[in-house]
Design an enzyme around this catalytic site. Structure first.
Site, PDB file in Angstrom:
ATOM      1  N   HIS A  72       0.856  -1.197   0.000  1.00 46.93           N
ATOM      2  CA  HIS A  72       0.000   0.000   0.000  1.00 46.93           C
ATOM      3  C   HIS A  72       0.882   1.233   0.000  1.00 46.93           C
ATOM      4  O   HIS A  72       1.743   1.376   0.861  1.00 46.93           O
ATOM      5  CB  HIS A  72      -0.895   0.021   1.243  1.00 46.93           C
ATOM      6  CG  HIS A  72      -2.086  -0.892   1.114  1.00 46.93           C
ATOM      7  ND1 HIS A  72      -3.281  -0.643   1.741  1.00 46.93           N
ATOM      8  CD2 HIS A  72      -2.253  -2.033   0.411  1.00 46.93           C
ATOM      9  CE1 HIS A  72      -4.143  -1.608   1.421  1.00 46.93           C
ATOM     10  NE2 HIS A  72      -3.540  -2.466   0.631  1.00 46.93           N
ATOM     11  N   TYR A 201      -9.241   5.411   7.652  1.00 44.14           N
ATOM     12  CA  TYR A 201      -9.371   5.750   9.079  1.00 44.14           C
ATOM     13  C   TYR A 201     -10.390   6.874   9.159  1.00 44.14           C
ATOM     14  O   TYR A 201     -10.139   7.975   8.663  1.00 44.14           O
ATOM     15  CB  TYR A 201      -8.048   6.250   9.652  1.00 44.14           C
ATOM     16  CG  TYR A 201      -6.953   5.202   9.766  1.00 44.14           C
ATOM     17  CD1 TYR A 201      -6.161   4.859   8.678  1.00 44.14           C
ATOM     18  CD2 TYR A 201      -6.705   4.577  10.985  1.00 44.14           C
ATOM     19  CE1 TYR A 201      -5.149   3.910   8.801  1.00 44.14           C
ATOM     20  CE2 TYR A 201      -5.690   3.633  11.120  1.00 44.14           C
ATOM     21  CZ  TYR A 201      -4.920   3.304  10.032  1.00 44.14           C
ATOM     22  OH  TYR A 201      -3.921   2.366  10.155  1.00 44.14           O
ATOM     23  N   PRO A 293      -4.145   0.730  18.689  1.00 46.86           N
ATOM     24  CA  PRO A 293      -3.904   0.229  17.333  1.00 46.86           C
ATOM     25  C   PRO A 293      -4.029   1.274  16.220  1.00 46.86           C
ATOM     26  O   PRO A 293      -3.735   0.970  15.063  1.00 46.86           O
ATOM     27  CB  PRO A 293      -4.978  -0.854  17.167  1.00 46.86           C
ATOM     28  CG  PRO A 293      -6.048  -0.484  18.125  1.00 46.86           C
ATOM     29  CD  PRO A 293      -5.373   0.177  19.285  1.00 46.86           C
ATOM     30  N   LYS A 297       1.060   0.278  14.903  1.00 44.59           N
ATOM     31  CA  LYS A 297       2.459   0.208  15.311  1.00 44.59           C
ATOM     32  C   LYS A 297       2.824  -0.981  16.200  1.00 44.59           C
ATOM     33  O   LYS A 297       3.999  -1.297  16.358  1.00 44.59           O
ATOM     34  CB  LYS A 297       2.844   1.498  16.059  1.00 44.59           C
ATOM     35  CG  LYS A 297       2.879   2.737  15.203  1.00 44.59           C
ATOM     36  CD  LYS A 297       4.065   2.736  14.275  1.00 44.59           C
ATOM     37  CE  LYS A 297       3.634   2.840  12.842  1.00 44.59           C
ATOM     38  NZ  LYS A 297       4.721   2.916  11.896  1.00 44.59           N
ATOM     39  N   TYR A 385       4.113   6.690   9.968  1.00 49.63           N
ATOM     40  CA  TYR A 385       3.330   5.513   9.575  1.00 49.63           C
ATOM     41  C   TYR A 385       4.216   4.453   8.907  1.00 49.63           C
ATOM     42  O   TYR A 385       4.085   3.264   9.176  1.00 49.63           O
ATOM     43  CB  TYR A 385       2.188   5.929   8.644  1.00 49.63           C
ATOM     44  CG  TYR A 385       1.079   4.906   8.548  1.00 49.63           C
ATOM     45  CD1 TYR A 385       0.066   4.841   9.502  1.00 49.63           C
ATOM     46  CD2 TYR A 385       1.043   3.992   7.496  1.00 49.63           C
ATOM     47  CE1 TYR A 385      -0.941   3.904   9.424  1.00 49.63           C
ATOM     48  CE2 TYR A 385       0.025   3.048   7.398  1.00 49.63           C
ATOM     49  CZ  TYR A 385      -0.967   3.004   8.367  1.00 49.63           C
ATOM     50  OH  TYR A 385      -1.969   2.073   8.286  1.00 49.63           O
TER      51      TYR A 385
HETATM   52  C1  PHB Z   1      -5.905  -4.317  10.928  1.00 49.44           C
HETATM   53  O1  PHB Z   1      -5.994  -4.605   9.730  1.00 49.44           O
HETATM   54  O2  PHB Z   1      -6.217  -5.133  11.799  1.00 49.44           O
HETATM   55  C2  PHB Z   1      -5.432  -2.967  11.322  1.00 49.44           C
HETATM   56  C3  PHB Z   1      -4.955  -2.106  10.359  1.00 49.44           C
HETATM   57  C4  PHB Z   1      -4.527  -0.848  10.693  1.00 49.44           C
HETATM   58  C5  PHB Z   1      -4.568  -0.444  12.009  1.00 49.44           C
HETATM   59  C6  PHB Z   1      -5.034  -1.301  12.995  1.00 49.44           C
HETATM   60  C7  PHB Z   1      -5.465  -2.579  12.651  1.00 49.44           C
HETATM   61  O3  PHB Z   1      -4.164   0.815  12.336  1.00 49.44           O
END
Ligand code: PHB
Ligand code: APR
Length: 392
Positions: A72, A201, A293, A297, A385
């Site tokens: 990505h 997000y 989460p 990280k 990130y």
């Molecule tokens: C996930 O795919 O479980 C996931 C992806 C990004 C995040 C947290 C969890 O920031």
């Protein structure tokens, strides 16, 4: 029994320390409280930094990651319906992340360990750490009803937040820093194509939501929920409806629904223990720290700890130098606190906090506006990130 390094815990941190030591010819044994199947049944995060994928490749455990990992080069922020793309590759000179489940990383490392002939003792009960303040540490555990003893030179405490390693350290020797957030994430895994090609997000007045994925046919979605939420009380339909309300019209229109194959609630927490070394015991991964989460990280931080800790052990055994193990705690903590800051900032910008005043809500919006107008602000997010590269 005797080994050079006793590793407690067979999550990504313990497996990576083990793989690096085995590659360097250093004997190590992993003691894991649960069974292999139990560990592989846990659904965890899914975004790997380049440093984490590089480490897996260096260890020779990256073949499936190359085949199945999804590269990505950006992700999307959606703030009350307004979208903003963070172009990771453009902002960081071409760096990207790879979407590949932690469960798959764990499976690959377990298979790799088995092939290398290194020992893992699963279902090790009552693991107890002894004499790590001295030069002769040992670990005892119960297996098939018998108490066993493992003598070692070092103990790597990689047994997660609820493990025995950190709990074995005298209270007075440890300082912990913690923020518990007043909400959790309700997560759903489903065999449906993702609603968007990149992660979304989303901040919304009803609460945060995240659209993620595991593959082109498997999606992972989360919605912010009260801490006391019982996942069994959420029907799949109710989950899909709530998700669609929060992620903006365009993404919502593209959500493909289907039966959930996993549904669970995870609390959000920021936590750091200091220091990370107690004589011959070292902490790494979730045993040492937790991040919420939102910044993706947790796994990457654990992988970097494992890398640095294993390097320090290797330096000790190969070069008879204790410089690495002496510096591990301070160096790792400097890095850990920066990642804690990023994870906390992302969490704070994007979630609905019941205790926030209108002033604080305006601050959240201003944070988003800043990202909209400033490439420098976006670059800072992007750099955090994708994470720092692994040293050559
Ligand atoms: C996930 O795919 O479980 C996931 C992806 C990004 C995040 C947290 C969890 O920031
Ligand atoms: N004895 C032996 N093993 C134990 C004990 C114990 N007393 N307590 C816990 N364990 C094991 C757990 O069963 C688990 O398999 O230690 C392992 C710790 O693994 P993880 O929880 O995956 O922690 P870590 O390897 O540090 O990986 C961190 O996991 O929670 C996510 O977001 C986090 O992605 C990050 C990653």
């Amino acid at each position: 029994m005797r080994t050079q390094v006793a590793i407690i815990g067979s999550g990504p941190a313990g497996l990576l320390v083990g793989a690096m030591l085995t590659q360097a010819g250093i004997d190590n044994i992993i003691l894991e409280r649960k069974s292999r199947d139990y560990v592989l049944g846990r659904i965890r995060a899914g975004v790997l930094e380049e440093a984490t994928t590089a480490l897996l490749h260096r260890l020779g455990a990256g073949a499936r990651l190359t085949r199945e990992g999804l590269k990505h080069d950006g992700f999307e922020l959606a703030f009350q319906g307004e979208a903003l793309r963070i172009d990771l590759a453009h902002l960081t000179g071409g760096r990207t992340v790879t979407v590949y489940g932690q469960t798959e990383v764990t499976r690959d490392l377990m298979d790799h360990r088995l092939a290398a002939g290194a020992a893992t003792i699963y279902d090790a009960e009552n693991v107890a750490l002894h004499e790590f303040g001295s030069g002769r540490p040992s670990v005892t555990y119960m297996k098939d009803g018998l108490t066993q003893r493992l003598d070692c030179e070092f103990i790597a405490g990689c047994d997660g937040f609820h493990g025995v390693s950190r709990a074995s350290v005298p209270q007075a020797a440890l300082r912990s820093f913690e923020r518990a957030y007043p909400f959790g994430w309700l997560g759903v895994l489903a065999d449906v194509p993702p609603c968007a090609p990149e992660l979304v997000y989303a901040a919304h007045e009803r609460g945060f939501a995240l659209c993620s994925m595991r593959s082109p046919t498997r999606s992972r979605y989360y919605i912010q929920c009260p801490l006391e939420t019982d996942p069994a009380q959420w029907s799949d339909d109710a989950f899909w409806d709530e998700l669609r309300r929060r992620i903006g019209e365009e993404a919502a229109a593209r959500v493909v629904t289907g039966p959930s194959i996993e549904k669970s609630v995870a609390p959000l927490r920021s936590f750091v223990a200091e220091p990370l070394r107690f004589g011959r015991l070292f902490l790494a991964g979730d045993a040492a720290h937790i991040v919420p989460p939102t910044g993706a990280k947790g796994l990457n931080l654990a992988a970097r700890d494992a890398y640095e800790l294993a390097r320090a052990f290797i330096e000790f055994f190969r070069e008879k130098s204790s410089a690495g193990i002496d510096h591990y705690s301070k160096r790792a903590l400097d890095r850990i606190w920066r990642v804690e800051r990023f994870s906390w900032a992302m969490t704070t910008m994007l979630h609905r906090f019941p205790q926030f005043s209108p002033f604080e809500e305006r601050m959240q919006e201003a944070e988003f506006r800043q990202l909209q107008v400033s490439e420098a602000a976006r670059r800072l997010v992007a750099e955090n990130y994708v994470g720092a590269p692994l040293p050559a």
